[in-house]
Design a protein around this motif. Structure first.
Motif, short mmCIF file in Angstrom:
data_model
loop_
_atom_site.label_atom_id
_atom_site.label_comp_id
_atom_site.label_asym_id
_atom_site.label_seq_id
_atom_site.Cartn_x
_atom_site.Cartn_y
_atom_site.Cartn_z
N ARG A 50 0.90 -1.07 0.23
CA ARG A 50 -0.13 -0.07 -0.07
C ARG A 50 1.01 1.31 -0.16
NH1 ARG A 50 -2.55 -4.02 -1.15
NH2 ARG A 50 -4.04 -5.19 0.27
N PHE A 51 1.19 1.66 -1.32
CA PHE A 51 2.55 2.61 -1.31
C PHE A 51 2.23 3.94 -0.36
CE2 PHE A 51 3.46 -0.41 -4.82
CZ PHE A 51 4.81 -0.30 -4.48
N ARG A 52 0.83 4.36 -0.61
CA ARG A 52 0.78 5.64 0.09
C ARG A 52 0.85 5.74 1.67
NH1 ARG A 52 -2.78 4.69 -4.15
NH2 ARG A 52 -3.74 6.53 -5.30
N ASP A 53 0.43 4.44 2.00
CA ASP A 53 0.55 4.16 3.55
C ASP A 53 1.71 3.81 4.06
OD1 ASP A 53 -2.41 4.73 3.53
OD2 ASP A 53 -2.80 2.52 3.68
N GLU A 54 2.36 3.29 3.23
CA GLU A 54 3.74 2.56 3.64
C GLU A 54 5.13 3.27 3.17
OE1 GLU A 54 3.84 0.09 5.79
OE2 GLU A 54 1.92 -0.70 5.51
N LYS A 55 4.76 4.51 2.53
CA LYS A 55 5.77 5.51 2.18
C LYS A 55 7.00 5.51 2.99
CE LYS A 55 7.10 9.31 -0.28
NZ LYS A 55 6.56 10.78 -1.02
N PRO A 56 6.62 6.05 4.30
CA PRO A 56 7.70 6.34 5.28
C PRO A 56 8.60 5.08 5.44
CG PRO A 56 5.60 7.25 5.98
CD PRO A 56 5.22 6.31 4.90
N LEU A 57 7.90 4.00 5.67
CA LEU A 57 8.75 2.69 6.14
C LEU A 57 9.68 2.36 4.74
CD1 LEU A 57 9.09 -0.08 7.56
CD2 LEU A 57 7.40 -0.85 6.39
N LEU A 58 9.09 2.35 3.73
CA LEU A 58 9.74 2.04 2.51
C LEU A 58 10.91 2.88 2.17
CD1 LEU A 58 6.83 0.73 0.25
CD2 LEU A 58 8.67 -0.73 1.22
N GLU A 59 10.61 4.34 2.47
CA GLU A 59 11.66 5.37 2.07
C GLU A 59 13.10 5.14 2.69
OE1 GLU A 59 10.91 9.87 1.09
OE2 GLU A 59 10.20 9.08 3.07
N THR A 60 12.89 4.63 3.96
CA THR A 60 14.25 4.40 4.68
C THR A 60 14.85 3.13 4.40
OG1 THR A 60 13.07 3.53 6.71
CG2 THR A 60 13.38 5.81 6.70
N ARG A 61 14.06 1.99 4.04
CA ARG A 61 14.54 0.78 3.77
C ARG A 61 15.16 0.67 2.30
NH1 ARG A 61 12.74 1.07 8.52
NH2 ARG A 61 11.92 -0.89 9.54
N VAL A 62 14.41 1.34 1.41
CA VAL A 62 14.97 1.44 0.00
C VAL A 62 16.37 2.21 0.06
CG1 VAL A 62 14.33 2.12 -2.39
CG2 VAL A 62 12.60 0.88 -0.94
N ALA A 63 16.19 3.21 0.73
CA ALA A 63 17.39 4.12 0.73
C ALA A 63 18.62 3.33 1.25
CB ALA A 63 17.27 5.44 1.60
N ARG A 64 18.49 2.41 2.32
CA ARG A 64 19.49 1.80 2.82
C ARG A 64 19.98 0.70 1.93
NH1 ARG A 64 19.02 -1.35 8.80
NH2 ARG A 64 20.64 -2.85 8.62
N LEU A 65 19.26 0.10 1.23
CA LEU A 65 19.59 -0.91 0.20
C LEU A 65 20.31 -0.21 -0.94
CD1 LEU A 65 16.29 -2.98 0.47
CD2 LEU A 65 18.51 -3.84 1.42
N LYS A 66 19.94 0.87 -1.44
CA LYS A 66 20.34 1.33 -2.59
C LYS A 66 21.92 1.89 -2.21
CE LYS A 66 18.83 2.17 -6.01
NZ LYS A 66 18.97 1.13 -7.09
N ARG A 67 21.97 2.24 -0.90
CA ARG A 67 23.16 2.93 -0.70
C ARG A 67 24.53 1.82 -0.71
NH1 ARG A 67 20.53 5.60 3.54
NH2 ARG A 67 21.05 3.98 4.90
N GLN A 68 23.95 0.49 -0.62
CA GLN A 68 24.92 -0.69 -0.66
C GLN A 68 24.89 -1.29 -2.19
OE1 GLN A 68 25.01 -3.00 3.02
NE2 GLN A 68 23.22 -1.70 3.44
N GLY A 69 24.28 -0.76 -3.14
CA GLY A 69 24.28 -1.17 -4.58
C GLY A 69 23.44 -2.23 -4.98
N PHE A 70 22.37 -2.52 -4.00
CA PHE A 70 21.56 -3.51 -4.24
C PHE A 70 20.32 -3.14 -5.46
CE2 PHE A 70 22.47 -4.87 0.13
CZ PHE A 70 23.43 -5.77 -0.29
N ARG A 71 20.07 -3.88 -6.18
CA ARG A 71 18.86 -3.72 -7.08
C ARG A 71 17.71 -3.80 -6.19
NH1 ARG A 71 17.91 -7.80 -11.05
NH2 ARG A 71 19.68 -7.17 -12.06
N VAL A 72 16.64 -2.83 -6.15
CA VAL A 72 15.45 -3.06 -5.27
C VAL A 72 14.33 -3.18 -6.25
CG1 VAL A 72 14.08 -2.03 -3.45
CG2 VAL A 72 16.65 -1.81 -3.31
N SER A 73 13.35 -4.33 -6.00
CA SER A 73 12.16 -4.59 -6.46
C SER A 73 11.21 -4.30 -5.29
CB SER A 73 12.10 -5.92 -7.24
OG SER A 73 10.77 -5.81 -7.72
#
Length: 248
Positions: A112-135
């Motif tokens: 539920r992207f609208r509701d879960e944006k705050p959670l996903l924002e921090t998690r995706v950023a953490r994964l991207k900083r380490q070079g992972f492709r994120v789906s």
């Protein structure tokens, strides 16, 4: 475009875990799948380790690195701290984030992207900083606002939840309706610059129509139906059947 096939090993691990024995071998069957032409392996390590165990992850990583360096490891799961630490230790090529409750039998809806944006924002950023492709796991009828949020978070791809399509195995009319939803969502994702994966209840029978509707599909992740077919045809032959269904 070549659609890649990632073999989900969860059902194999679940069968193994029925006994305190090392067979069927998760890495052994993963090896057969990759040798038969699969492009990668997928696992979903849940907190209770009811199928894939945390100890399986370095073994699968080593299998790919040592014997199939051109293939990919995809780890999917809910982005808890424990999950993120497992991912960081294992270094898969792709991380697929799903909104599963730990008690769910299997994934059954997208974010539920609208509701879960705050959670996903921090998690995706953490994964991207380490070079992972994120789906990010997405419903088959996710709208443009949802997908724009996924893109803004830094996701590289979405994985379309194809469970409703797979559930229409006895109704071609219902399957056609679900295909149209999937195709429309994929088109929106492509327009926004997201690549598209797909997974859940995909079979040799329903893959050709999906690929026809979404020819630019990047990857499918398949576990239950592929494992069921492997009991009948063997893993190597089954992987070749699924590749043929993908037009390869």
């Amino acid at each position: 475009m070549t659609v890649k096939l990632s073999v989900n090993l969860n059902a194999i691990a679940m069968l193994r875990n029925r006994r305190d024995l090392p067979w069927p071998s998760v890495t052994g069957l993963g090896r057969i799948a990759l040798a038969a032409g699969a492009d990668g392996l997928t696992v979903h390590p849940r907190p209770d380790q009811r199928h894939i165990r945390f100890s399986d992850l370095p073994e699968i990583r080593a299998l790919i690195d040592d014997e199939f360096p051109g293939c990919e490891f995809n780890i999917e799961g809910y982005p808890s701290e424990e999950f993120l630490e497992l991912v960081e230790a294992t270094e898969p090529e792709q991380v697929t984030l799903v909104p599963d409750d730990p008690q769910q039998a299997t994934s059954d809806h997208g974010w539920r992207f609208r509701d879960e944006k705050p959670l996903l924002e921090t998690r995706v950023a953490r994964l991207k900083r380490q070079g992972f492709r994120v789906s990010l796991f997405a419903d088959p009828d996710a709208d443009e606002v949802d997908l724009a949020i996924a893109k803004s978070l830094g996701a590289d791809r979405i994985e379309l939840y194809t469970g409703p399509y797979g559930a229409c195995h006895s109704s071609s009319q219902e399957a056609e309706k679900e295909l149209k939803k999937l195709a429309k969502t994929a088109e929106t994702a492509f327009r926004l610059g997201l690549a598209v994966n797909a997974g859940h209840d995909l079979t040799v029978a329903n893959l050709p129509a999906l690929v026809e509707q979404i020819p630019a599909l990047a990857e499918v992740s398949i576990g239950h139906a592929l494992t069921a077919d492997a009991l009948e045809f063997g893993m190597g032959a089954t992987v070749r059947r699924f590749l043929s269904a993908l037009g390869r």
